[in-house]
Design a protein around this motif. Structure first.
Motif, short mmCIF file in Angstrom:
data_model
loop_
_atom_site.label_atom_id
_atom_site.label_comp_id
_atom_site.label_asym_id
_atom_site.label_seq_id
_atom_site.Cartn_x
_atom_site.Cartn_y
_atom_site.Cartn_z
N PRO A 165 19.09 45.21 -40.70
CA PRO A 165 19.23 46.54 -40.22
C PRO A 165 17.83 47.18 -39.83
O PRO A 165 17.89 48.14 -38.91
CB PRO A 165 19.85 46.96 -41.32
CG PRO A 165 19.64 46.39 -42.59
CD PRO A 165 19.45 44.85 -42.01
N GLU A 166 16.66 46.57 -40.10
CA GLU A 166 15.50 47.18 -39.80
C GLU A 166 15.11 47.32 -38.57
O GLU A 166 14.29 47.98 -37.90
CB GLU A 166 14.25 46.54 -40.70
CG GLU A 166 14.45 46.83 -42.12
CD GLU A 166 15.26 45.69 -42.78
OE1 GLU A 166 16.00 45.03 -42.17
OE2 GLU A 166 15.71 46.24 -44.23
N ALA B 257 16.57 50.73 -37.66
CA ALA B 257 16.64 51.86 -38.52
C ALA B 257 15.70 52.99 -38.11
O ALA B 257 15.76 54.03 -38.81
CB ALA B 257 15.99 51.32 -39.99
N GLU C 124 21.90 42.87 -37.72
CA GLU C 124 21.18 42.23 -39.00
C GLU C 124 19.97 41.62 -38.56
O GLU C 124 19.85 40.97 -37.48
CB GLU C 124 22.21 40.94 -39.46
CG GLU C 124 23.28 41.20 -40.35
CD GLU C 124 22.65 41.84 -41.82
OE1 GLU C 124 21.86 41.35 -42.12
OE2 GLU C 124 23.12 42.68 -42.06
N GLU D 177 26.21 49.45 -35.86
CA GLU D 177 26.27 49.41 -37.11
C GLU D 177 26.03 48.05 -37.76
O GLU D 177 25.61 47.79 -38.88
CB GLU D 177 27.41 49.98 -37.72
CG GLU D 177 27.63 51.54 -37.43
CD GLU D 177 28.75 52.05 -37.94
OE1 GLU D 177 29.76 51.36 -38.53
OE2 GLU D 177 29.14 53.56 -37.82
N ASP D 178 26.60 46.89 -36.84
CA ASP D 178 26.47 45.48 -37.56
C ASP D 178 25.47 44.87 -37.20
O ASP D 178 25.54 43.45 -37.04
CB ASP D 178 27.99 45.06 -37.08
CG ASP D 178 28.08 44.70 -35.72
OD1 ASP D 178 27.17 45.41 -34.93
OD2 ASP D 178 28.78 44.00 -35.02
N LYS E 123 28.32 50.34 -45.26
CA LYS E 123 27.71 50.92 -43.96
C LYS E 123 26.06 50.57 -44.23
O LYS E 123 25.73 50.88 -45.28
CB LYS E 123 27.96 52.41 -43.57
CG LYS E 123 29.50 52.75 -43.43
CD LYS E 123 29.67 52.51 -41.98
CE LYS E 123 31.23 53.10 -41.41
NZ LYS E 123 31.43 52.57 -40.18
N PRO E 124 25.22 50.15 -43.41
CA PRO E 124 24.00 50.20 -43.44
C PRO E 124 23.46 51.55 -43.87
O PRO E 124 23.52 52.53 -43.57
CB PRO E 124 23.46 49.69 -42.12
CG PRO E 124 24.63 49.33 -41.13
CD PRO E 124 25.91 49.93 -41.86
N TYR F 77 20.66 53.26 -42.65
CA TYR F 77 20.51 54.21 -41.58
C TYR F 77 21.87 54.94 -41.07
O TYR F 77 21.52 55.88 -40.15
CB TYR F 77 19.73 53.48 -40.34
CG TYR F 77 20.53 52.12 -39.81
CD1 TYR F 77 21.42 52.40 -38.80
CD2 TYR F 77 20.21 51.12 -40.24
CE1 TYR F 77 22.07 51.43 -38.15
CE2 TYR F 77 21.16 49.68 -39.62
CZ TYR F 77 22.09 50.12 -38.63
OH TYR F 77 22.68 49.11 -38.11
N LYS G 225 28.16 45.58 -32.05
CA LYS G 225 27.15 45.46 -31.21
C LYS G 225 27.61 44.30 -30.15
O LYS G 225 27.06 44.48 -28.96
CB LYS G 225 25.83 44.42 -31.86
CG LYS G 225 26.19 43.33 -32.60
CD LYS G 225 25.12 42.60 -33.12
CE LYS G 225 25.60 41.32 -33.91
NZ LYS G 225 24.30 40.98 -34.86
#
Length: 125
Positions: free
Chosen positions: A60-61, A64, A58, A55-56, A3-4, A6, A83
């Motif tokens: 992630p920022e 976040a 890219e 969650e997916d 998981k990312p 965040y 997403k």
């Protein structure tokens, strides 16, 4: 895939499915905001009732900052796995990194149920 950074709470597939369905009901009978920018503005203005974060995403920022901002404003949020499905749930042909419900419409009871489930997960974390 992990998981990312965040993502603070893991939700079940059943809860994610209910969340997507709730978003569709709110889209049809209430009002939703689409995308990271509109979601950020809705949180800052205090009009968001429930925030959805994919969650997916890219990189992630992109999303976040949303959990921090929502916590600051005491607005509930939920992490959803896809997403692409998030975008489809709000009526887009493309994916969406974030969305929020601003007017629940007929989804008010479902939103309360989701928020209760999220609060229980946070208590257990």
């Amino acid at each position: 895939m992990s998981k990312p950074f965040y993502v603070k709470i893991n939700i079940s597939k059943e809860l994610a499915d209910i969340a997507y369905e709730t978003l569709q009901v709110a889209r049809d009978t209430g009002a939703v905001k689409r995308g990271t920018n509109e979601t950020t503005k809705a949180i800052e203005r205090g009009v968001a009732k429930l925030v959805y974060i994919a969650e997916d995403v890219e990189p992630p920022e992109i999303v976040a900052h949303l959990p921090l901002l929502a916590d600051e404003r005491k607005i509930s949020y939920i992490f959803v796995p896809s997403k692409n499905r998030l975008g489809a749930s709000i009526g887009l042909d493309v994916s969406s990194a974030a969305a929020c419900i601003t007017e629940p419409g007929d989804a008010e009871e479902l939103i309360k149920k989701i928020i209760t489930s999220i609060d229980e997960l946070k208590q257990g974390a």
